[in-house]
Structure formats: structure tokens, C-alpha cells
Enzyme design. Structure first.
Site, PDB file in Angstrom:
ATOM      1  CE1 TYR A 100      19.007  98.243  82.495  1.00 31.47           C
ATOM      2  CE2 TYR A 100      17.307  99.009  80.989  1.00 31.47           C
ATOM      3  CZ  TYR A 100      18.576  98.523  81.212  1.00 31.47           C
ATOM      4  OH  TYR A 100      19.426  98.327  80.151  1.00 31.47           O
ATOM      5  NE  ARG A 161      21.683  97.373  72.528  1.00 32.00           N
ATOM      6  CZ  ARG A 161      21.767  98.008  73.701  1.00 32.00           C
ATOM      7  NH1 ARG A 161      20.695  98.624  74.192  1.00 32.00           N
ATOM      8  NH2 ARG A 161      22.890  98.030  74.383  1.00 32.00           N
ATOM      9  CD  GLN A 181      24.293  95.858  77.575  1.00 34.41           C
ATOM     10  OE1 GLN A 181      25.518  95.911  77.551  1.00 34.41           O
ATOM     11  NE2 GLN A 181      23.535  96.936  77.502  1.00 34.41           N
ATOM     12  CB  SER A 184      17.209 100.039  76.202  1.00 39.84           C
ATOM     13  OG  SER A 184      17.237 100.010  77.607  1.00 39.84           O
ATOM     14  CB  SER A 215       9.341 103.373  80.302  1.00 36.66           C
ATOM     15  OG  SER A 215      10.487 104.177  80.109  1.00 36.66           O
ATOM     16  CD  GLU A 222      13.656 100.740  77.551  1.00 38.08           C
ATOM     17  OE1 GLU A 222      14.596 100.040  77.962  1.00 38.08           O
ATOM     18  OE2 GLU A 222      13.377 101.865  78.030  1.00 38.08           O
TER      19      GLU A 222
END
Length: 308
Positions: A100, A161, A181, A184, A215, A222
Site C-alpha cells: 500500500y 492529511r 477509504q 494516509s 512503510s 505515516e
């Protein structure tokens, strides 16, 4: 003549700014009922048994998924020994997070497009949702990394964000919304602003998980927020072409789906799961500070907007 020229320049500048604002689509913040929002409450072990074969089938049909998974799998094998992970956290969970966060390809975007529209019905999910295994592994990764209890167990995370291409706007303060959704965010405001300023979110999340150690880009610090976390809109303002939204977690999630792959149908209301009880549903209405709740059935809630 000079005054006329100046007025002409200012007029053109104003039109240019207006065009730029209008060129960015405006989307209302809501509970996004078409989101595929399964949290796999009570069926995670059975899904673990089925997800391996399911992943192989989906990789055979989706070349980018296969390439991304295999690359992340190799990276995981090299870096796993450096990590301290919670009990129950498996290699597949870590690989899903790495897949992702790899923004060098479009897979994260494709996954979120599927998530935002794949919950219209169970039939649509079963026939056309191409990332069933990835969705499960990523959801479980966040649950395991964050731990149970949400903000009942530890303080929520204040994160930021930035969105570059869309204006998100609430209908009014006090609305209950979900991001709908995998979203991030970063604990570093400067990092978040690099990703865009069309909409800038200030959030307090109770179910977002810190994924920096897993990540592909750890410097982004994140925190990944799941699609089903419910937020209260506590602030909204506009600064030129920028929308600024403040969201505060209810310490609550809600889902229309549960264990859909194993036969669970879409439910009429968004069923809430109380923090601290991840394997059971609340039988009480959410105590929404500024909104209304309509009790549908034991454990089922329809969250509606605030106001008369």
C-alpha cells in the site's frame, strides 16, 4: 489609462483564481455508504485460512498486484528481523502495508477506488472487487498494529492529511463522517502539506495505526486510517482555494459489511463496533454529541447529520 489597465489586470487575476478554485471538484464529506467497509469482526481466523489461496487467484488476474506483492515480499524478508511486531502479526500483514505504501505505482490508488465504490452490494463485491485478500490483510494489519480499545486504551493520534486534487466539504459542523477509504496521514504537518492543499485535514484518530516502521517511505511518519472509522466534523474553513477540515474521532467504527466473503450480506444500517470490544457489536445508540441517531435494531445504527 493606467487605472483602466490595473483594473483589467485585477479582473483577469480574479477570474484566474476563480477558475482554479472551480477546476478542483468539490465532494461532500459523508458516511460514504457505498464504501466496502468490512472489519472482519469475529471471522478473522477463518479469513486467514482462505486469504492465501484467494490472494494467489487475484494475483493471477491482476499483474500489478502480483508484481507489487512479490517486490514487497522480498523487501519484507530482508527487513523483518529489525521489527518488533504485535502478537498475531503475520508476514502477509506486513507485506500488505508495504504494498500500500509503495506510491511508485498506482496500486494504492486502484485499491482505494475499489474500496470507495465496492460496497454498493455484496454481489458487486464478490463479482468485481479485485483486491479481497489485500483488503483483508491490510485491515488486519491496522487492527493488530493499533491494538484493541481505540482511544479507550491510549490517547488518540493527532495527524494531518493533505489532498491535492479534490475539495472535501462537510454539509455542516457536527456531521458524522467517514473517510471511506484507507487514508494516509502523517504526524508531521509539513509532510502532509507536501501531498496537497486543496483540502487539508486536521484529525484525531483512534483507529489509525502508525506504519512508519513498515512503510516504503518511513520519513513520511505515516499513520494509516481505516475506511470505517467515524469522525465528528468539528471545524471547517476556506482560505482562498484551500478547504481546511477538522475531524475528531468518535472512538467508534461502523460498517455495513461484516465477513462479506464468507456470506455476510450488506446491512441496512451502519453497524457500530464499540472500542474495546472488537469481536462484538454495541447494542446501544452512539452518543453523538451534535447529531441524531436512529435506532434500527440491536447493534444497528443509522447515523444522520446534525441539525433540525
Amino acid at each position: 489609462m493606467i487605472l483602466e489597465d490595473l483594473l483589467m489586470v485585477l479582473s483577469c487575476l480574479a477570474l484566474h483564481i476563480l477558475w482554479k478554485v472551480q477546476a478542483v471538484p468539490i465532494l461532500p464529506l459523508s458516511l460514504v455508504p457505498d464504501t466496502f467497509d468490512d472489519a472482519y469482526v469475529g471471522c478473522s481466523e477463518e479469513m486467514e485460512e482462505k486469504a492465501g489461496l484467494l490472494l494467489k487467484e487475484e494475483m493471477a488476474r491482476h499483474a500489478l498486484l502480483r508484481e507489487s506483492w512479490e517486490a514487497a515480499q522480498e523487501a519484507w524478508a530482508h527487513g523483518r528481523h529489525k521489527l518488533t511486531l504485535p502478537p498475531g502479526f503475520k508476514a502477509q500483514h506486513g507485506v500488505a502495508v508495504m504494498v500500500y505504501t509503495n506510491s511508485s505505482n498506482t496500486l494504492y490508488w486502484e485499491l482505494n477506488q475499489a474500496v470507495r465504490t465496492g460496497g454498493r452490494s455484496r454481489e458487486l463485491y464478490m463479482r468485481h472487487f479485485p483486491f479481497k485478500a489485500l483488503h483483508f490483510y491490510l485491515t488486519r494489519a491496522l487492527q493488530l498494529l493499533r491494538g484493541t480499545g481505540g482511544c479507550s486504551r491510549e490517547a488518540g493520534e493527532v495527524v494531518f492529511r493533505g489532498v491535492s486534487s479534490l475539495h472535501f466539504e462537510p454539509k455542516r459542523l457536527g456531521d458524522s463522517v467517514r473517510l471511506g477509504q484507507f487514508a494516509s496521514s502523517s504526524v508531521d504537518e509539513r509532510v502532509a502539506r507536501r501531498f496537497g492543499n486543496a483540502t487539508f485535514f486536521n484529525l484525531r484518530t483512534c483507529f489509525g495505526a502508525p506504519i512508519q516502521a513498515l512503510s516504503v517511505f518511513p520519513e513520511e511518519r505515516e499513520v494509516l486510517i481505516p475506511p470505517h472509522e467515524v469522525f465528528l466534523v468539528t471545524g471547517f474553513s476556506q482560505d482562498g482555494a484551500q478547504s481546511i477540515v477538522t475531524l475528531w474521532s468518535y472512538n467508534q467504527t461502523c460498517s455495513h459489511f461484516n465477513c462479506a466473503y464468507l456470506g455476510g450480506e450488506k446491512r441496512r444500517g451502519c453497524v457500530s463496533s464499540r472500542a474495546g470490544q472488537p469481536e462484538s457489536f454495541s447494542t446501544e445508540a452512539l452518543a453523538l454529541q451534535s447529531g441524531k441517531t436512529l435506532l434500527l435494531a440491536p447493534g444497528e445504527l443509522q447515523l444522520s447529520r446534525a441539525g433540525p
